[in-house]
Design a protein around this motif. Sequence first.
Motif, short mmCIF file in Angstrom:
data_model
loop_
_atom_site.label_atom_id
_atom_site.label_comp_id
_atom_site.label_asym_id
_atom_site.label_seq_id
_atom_site.Cartn_x
_atom_site.Cartn_y
_atom_site.Cartn_z
N ARG A 445 4.21 26.47 20.85
CA ARG A 445 4.86 27.49 21.67
C ARG A 445 5.06 26.89 23.04
NH1 ARG A 445 0.94 30.21 25.04
NH2 ARG A 445 -1.11 29.32 24.58
N ARG A 446 5.88 27.54 23.87
CA ARG A 446 6.01 27.02 25.23
C ARG A 446 6.19 28.14 26.23
NH1 ARG A 446 10.74 22.96 26.23
NH2 ARG A 446 10.39 22.23 24.11
N THR A 447 5.81 27.84 27.47
CA THR A 447 6.12 28.73 28.57
C THR A 447 7.08 27.95 29.45
OG1 THR A 447 4.32 27.86 29.89
CG2 THR A 447 3.80 29.76 28.50
N GLN A 448 7.44 28.53 30.58
CA GLN A 448 8.40 27.83 31.43
C GLN A 448 7.86 26.47 31.88
OE1 GLN A 448 9.47 30.20 34.74
NE2 GLN A 448 11.57 29.44 34.75
N SER A 449 6.57 26.41 32.12
CA SER A 449 6.02 25.18 32.70
C SER A 449 5.35 24.26 31.68
CB SER A 449 4.98 25.54 33.77
OG SER A 449 3.92 26.25 33.14
N THR A 450 5.01 24.80 30.51
CA THR A 450 4.09 24.07 29.64
C THR A 450 4.53 24.07 28.18
OG1 THR A 450 2.33 24.86 31.08
CG2 THR A 450 1.63 23.90 29.02
N VAL A 451 4.36 22.93 27.52
CA VAL A 451 4.61 22.86 26.08
C VAL A 451 3.24 22.73 25.38
CG1 VAL A 451 5.68 21.53 24.22
CG2 VAL A 451 6.84 21.74 26.42
N PHE A 452 2.92 23.69 24.52
CA PHE A 452 1.64 23.65 23.81
C PHE A 452 1.83 22.92 22.48
CE2 PHE A 452 1.35 27.00 26.84
CZ PHE A 452 0.05 26.92 27.29
N LEU A 453 0.82 22.11 22.11
CA LEU A 453 1.00 21.20 20.96
C LEU A 453 -0.05 21.42 19.90
CD1 LEU A 453 1.25 17.87 22.97
CD2 LEU A 453 3.12 19.37 22.28
N ARG A 454 0.31 21.01 18.67
CA ARG A 454 -0.73 20.88 17.64
C ARG A 454 -1.63 19.73 18.09
NH1 ARG A 454 -0.48 23.01 13.05
NH2 ARG A 454 1.07 24.64 13.01
N PRO A 455 -2.94 19.86 17.88
CA PRO A 455 -3.86 18.83 18.38
C PRO A 455 -3.83 17.57 17.52
CG PRO A 455 -5.06 20.57 17.27
CD PRO A 455 -3.62 20.97 17.24
N GLU A 456 -2.91 16.64 17.81
CA GLU A 456 -2.80 15.44 16.98
C GLU A 456 -3.00 14.15 17.76
OE1 GLU A 456 0.59 15.08 14.45
OE2 GLU A 456 0.22 17.02 13.50
N PHE A 457 -2.69 14.16 19.06
CA PHE A 457 -2.76 12.91 19.81
C PHE A 457 -4.12 12.74 20.48
CE2 PHE A 457 1.90 13.33 19.73
CZ PHE A 457 2.20 12.09 19.19
N VAL A 458 -4.73 11.58 20.25
CA VAL A 458 -6.01 11.27 20.88
C VAL A 458 -5.73 10.35 22.06
CG1 VAL A 458 -8.28 10.22 20.57
CG2 VAL A 458 -7.20 11.47 18.68
#
Length: 507
Positions: A445-458
Amino acid sequence: MMLSELVSTAEAVAATSSRLAKIDALSQLLAHADADELPALTGLLLAAPRQGRLGVGWRGMSALDVTNAADATLTITDVDDALDTLAHTSGSGSTAARSAALTALAARATAPEWDFLSRSMRGELRTGALGGVLLDAIAKASERPAASVRRAAMLSGDLGVTARLALSGTAAELDAVGLEVGRPVLPMLASTAATPTAALEVTGRASVEYKLDGARIQVHRHGDEVGVYTRSLADITHRVPEIVEIVRALPAHDLILDGETLSLDEDGGPRPFQETMSRFGADVARELVLRPWFFDILHVDGRDLLDEPLSTRLHELERVVGEWRMPGIVTDDPDAAEQLSREALTAGHEGVVVKGLDAPYAAGRRGRSWVKVKPVLTYDLVVLAAEWGSGRRSGWLSNLHLGALDPTGEFGEPGEFVMVGKTFKGLTDELLRWQTEQFPPLETRRTQSTVFLRPEFVVEIAIDGVQRSPRYPGGIALRFARVKGYRPDKTPAESDTIQTLRALMRG
Ligand SMILES: Nc1ncnc2c1ncn2[C@@H]1O[C@H](COP(=O)(O)OP(=O)(O)OP(=O)(O)O)[C@@H](O)[C@H]1O
């Protein structure tokens, strides 16, 4: 076995924080399955299908227009066959065929089954660090000693094969799983101490070696055939011809070596970890020459060495690899160990690893036989979201939201990630560009300032410590966090835990 049985067990395992309850549920599942289903079943459970990378991403899956089945009819074997088809359908013109295969599978699965399958196929673990629990479940279901199961898993590098052998073979067959040149084994791992002196107290007389901040390599040689594998046992032989050449020139016919690789700058100083890892990826920058430093030897010319004490292995290592050995000393003198650590740091390396001289080579849980000492605190955390940058960084996804694994569910659901801080420090232009390309397909999902991600990148983060914080759910926040680089060789389940970070408050 029906897929629904696997899915409901996986849900029960994720829902409890009790290790014993997890082992119990999994061992019942394993005992129910046919032996031939076990490799497929374990692969699905661990979100590491036995077919390897399936090349299915979040984007492709969410684009499917399909209605799931009302009733559960899929078996584990049906799913395994479908994954075979997917894995074998590649190359130009295969997109439509792959999408058709996925759609067909989705239409036969119920909604909870498809939710599980799509996560499993993408390599997402919901159940946290399941590998160790599964080993114990295999031991319980098969009534074999945990040590035998653990050893077979280490030597075969494959939990599915281990499960089948334990449950359908004899005890002798399980114990006969041996080291095989050409088949990578799980690497031995280190625990942590604050100083070289403290590490020596744990190990006793030890080999104190430089800890280089490169990438782990395991090398197998049979005559002119050489294989090079990463920490997660991926085959990268064709990406590192210079290492292959060095290994071919060593005075042995059969060999298994463990080591670290790194590239050096013109002055002989180490280049950043990120540059080493880029050589393992798709775009091969050949001008960055890698060199190996070997620190262990598991086999030489028909002789298995992994049960020998380190002192014997080091003797053989010296004989076989000569100049390609990791720098180090054998000592029980804390002053000498501290001195070597200062030397390593002055040369631009990360610290030292202190290894008990009597210990055999053992994989699995982090042991006390190898103890690492890194003066800079670094942790592997998971990216939960990224904020759009401003000023010079505008247009790029920049400030990272960092999460620590909560395996027991102390602060939420087991296997979820607890936010512990944010940072954009240390992000180079190249990393900003890379993030901005890689993150959007993982958007939830996203807001104007932020993109929320599935937790995949370490991502590896250096910090000065932690402080109490009422703002974050784990009650702590990172102090002076900066990005060291991404860790594509680690899965989110292998990242550092909130409990490890909270322990820093007491230390
Ligand atoms: N002399 C050495 N002996 C063993 N490992 C070394 C040495 N020099 C560098 N390393 C690296 O350090 C790692 C040992 O730490 P650990 O077992 O905790 O692995 P890790 O989780 O990858 O840790 P880190 O993030 O600190 O590299 C090895 O995986 C290896 O890549």
